[in-house]
Design an enzyme around this catalytic site. Structure first.
Site, mmCIF file in Angstrom:
data_model
loop_
_atom_site.group_PDB
_atom_site.id
_atom_site.type_symbol
_atom_site.label_atom_id
_atom_site.label_comp_id
_atom_site.label_asym_id
_atom_site.label_seq_id
_atom_site.Cartn_x
_atom_site.Cartn_y
_atom_site.Cartn_z
ATOM 1 N N ASP A 250 -17.135 -26.549 -26.601
ATOM 2 C CA ASP A 250 -18.520 -26.537 -26.872
ATOM 3 C C ASP A 250 -19.467 -26.761 -25.697
ATOM 4 O O ASP A 250 -20.444 -26.462 -25.815
ATOM 5 C CB ASP A 250 -18.972 -28.044 -27.605
ATOM 6 C CG ASP A 250 -18.545 -27.999 -29.283
ATOM 7 O OD1 ASP A 250 -18.399 -27.039 -29.706
ATOM 8 O OD2 ASP A 250 -18.331 -29.170 -29.780
ATOM 9 N N ARG B 137 -20.774 -17.632 -30.371
ATOM 10 C CA ARG B 137 -21.454 -18.114 -28.885
ATOM 11 C C ARG B 137 -20.945 -17.228 -28.100
ATOM 12 O O ARG B 137 -21.689 -17.043 -26.994
ATOM 13 C CB ARG B 137 -20.881 -19.417 -28.824
ATOM 14 C CG ARG B 137 -21.610 -20.515 -29.826
ATOM 15 C CD ARG B 137 -21.216 -21.998 -29.372
ATOM 16 N NE ARG B 137 -22.270 -22.852 -30.315
ATOM 17 C CZ ARG B 137 -21.602 -23.977 -30.543
ATOM 18 N NH1 ARG B 137 -20.456 -24.556 -30.186
ATOM 19 N NH2 ARG B 137 -22.476 -24.888 -31.597
#
Length: 434
Positions: free
Chosen positions: A317, A348
């Protein structure tokens, strides 16, 4: 999970020099979601202190209410009346918004009850996988139907309790699949034995196991096999620690600008593996000091950063955070073993590469890695892809690159609605104290 092995302790004299105690980091999203599940499943009434108040956590709380659980929400204090036999409702519809924990944990909790429970989610969350988790539930005898696309929301659970037994699970795409089964294990008739064939973001499982013990249930682990007894949880009074993933932006800001920040509540006793991002900053040249109840990062003069190669499988993350400050390093920054970042709120890896290229930064990318080369970023319009972590990460780049704008600054509401104000307050304090 102790995190003090690789970080200097920092003596009292050094820590007393910290120019700013940053109390703005909200409660942990991961801990809040687990605490809500555990409170709902426990015998008695649980008080949760300092929970995260954001779109994700509010969506989880509303989902519990729809399932028939009694919750009271006050500022900095939520109270949950638990049920050891699953939801009170016999029929319910739950909209999970963008929340992955809501979308993955609540159908499993519902399966422990009796009734018909329908779950749906945002278009973004509908794209994210459920397959390994729902296959494991079917192996345990749970009847469920994916209404449109197999292995994805929307989903209907025809619940008649969970008998328990042994199940094999692939958690290589998300540790949340394993966490959901661990959390529901004590509500099964026979307990659960879960053998994991692959696992990503393992520190999040450590959070789960530690929190289950706080609620009275101990998980036994033997290699890749987890055994959970059929034993009721006990309600408790639980304080949520600050979010380590969110703290990464402010720690990175200090490293990038040569300033100093202390985050109270995150220290050597933290449950959250993402605090290990501080180790990454230390390798890049920042001074990092970890105490029992706080962490302090001081950037090198001028915000100097060293290039590194780092495996971030367990703290994925924080990949956008590192990618956003990587152009300012004195050598390439290579991030490896992070395929699972491609199935988050957005892809991402691609989102980071796209935005870095827009900033004029040379980038190479592969299936599970990204390599970023030093280059002074130019002003650009950042594509957030409705992803809070992309928006917050590239807001840190903007501390040294005037003219950066975001196409959707409001997407930070998912985990930190006050992020932009908090970052501006921090910047103001640093400039005032120069």
């Amino acid at each position: 999970m102790p995190l003090n092995e690789d970080l200097p302790r920092g003596d009292a004299e050094y820590l007393s020099q910290s120019c700013f105690q940053f109390h703005e980091v909200p409660g942990s999203k991961s801990v809040t979601a687990r605490a809500l599940f555990l409170a709902a499943a426990a015998r008695g009434t649980t008080v949760l202190r300092m929970p995260l108040v954001s779109d994700d956590s509010l969506g989880f709380a509303e989902g519990l209410a729809a399932l028939g659980y009694r919750l009271e929400r006050e500022p900095d204090r939520w109270t949950v009346e638990g049920r050891v036999r699953g939801p009170a409702a016999e029929e319910a519809s739950v909209f999970c918004r963008d929340g992955a924990t809501t979308a993955r944990f609540l159908p499993v909790l519902a399966a422990a009850g009796r009734g018909v429970f329908r779950f749906d989610a945002s278009a973004q969350m509908r794209r994210r996988p459920l397959g390994p988790l729902t296959r494991a539930l079917r192996d345990l005898g749970v009847t469920l139907v994916h209404q449109e696309r197999e292995d994805h929301h929307p989903l209907t659970v025809h619940a008649d309790g969970i008998k328990g037994g042994h199940v094999t699970l692939d958690a290589g795409l998300s540790s949340q699949f394993l966490t959901a089964l661990l959390l529901v294990g004590p509500l099964s008739e026979q307990g659960l034995t879960i053998t994991v064939t692959d696992l990503v973001s393992a520190p999040y499982v450590d959070i789960t196991v530690a929190m289950m013990e706080r609620f009275g249930v101990r998980v036994q682990r033997d290699g890749n096999t987890f055994t959970v007894p059929a034993q009721p949880y006990t309600a408790t009074d639980y304080t949520i620690e600050p979010d380590a993933s969110t703290a990464s932006y402010f720690l990175a800001a200090a490293a990038l600008t040569g300033h100093r920040v202390t985050v109270p509540g995150l220290g050597s006793g933290s449950l959250q593996g993402d605090l290990r991002f501080a180790q990454v900053l230390a390798r890049m040249g920042a001074h990092v000091a970890l105490a029992e109840d706080h962490v302090t990062v001081t950037g090198a003069p001028g915000g100097r950063l060293a290039g590194i190669t780092v495996n971030m499988r367990d703290i994925s993350d924080t990949v956008p955070t590192l990618a956003a400050i990587a152009p300012f390093a004195d050598g390439p920054v290579r991030i490896e073993d992070v395929y699972n970042t491609r199935i988050k709120e957005c892809d991402r890896l691609e989102a980071c590469a796209e935005n870095l290229r827009a900033l004029g930064v040379p980038v190479h990318i592969g299936r599970d890695w990204i390599e970023i080369h030093p280059s002074r970023p130019r002003p650009a319009h950042i594509a957030c892809h409705d992803d809070h972590r992309i928006a917050m990460a590239f807001s840190i780049t903007a501390l040294r690159t005037p003219g950066i704008t975001l196409d959707n600054p409001g997407c930070v509401k998912k985990t930190f609605p006050g992020f932009h104000r908090a970052l501006n307050d921090l910047r103001t304090i640093w400039h005032r104290d120069q």
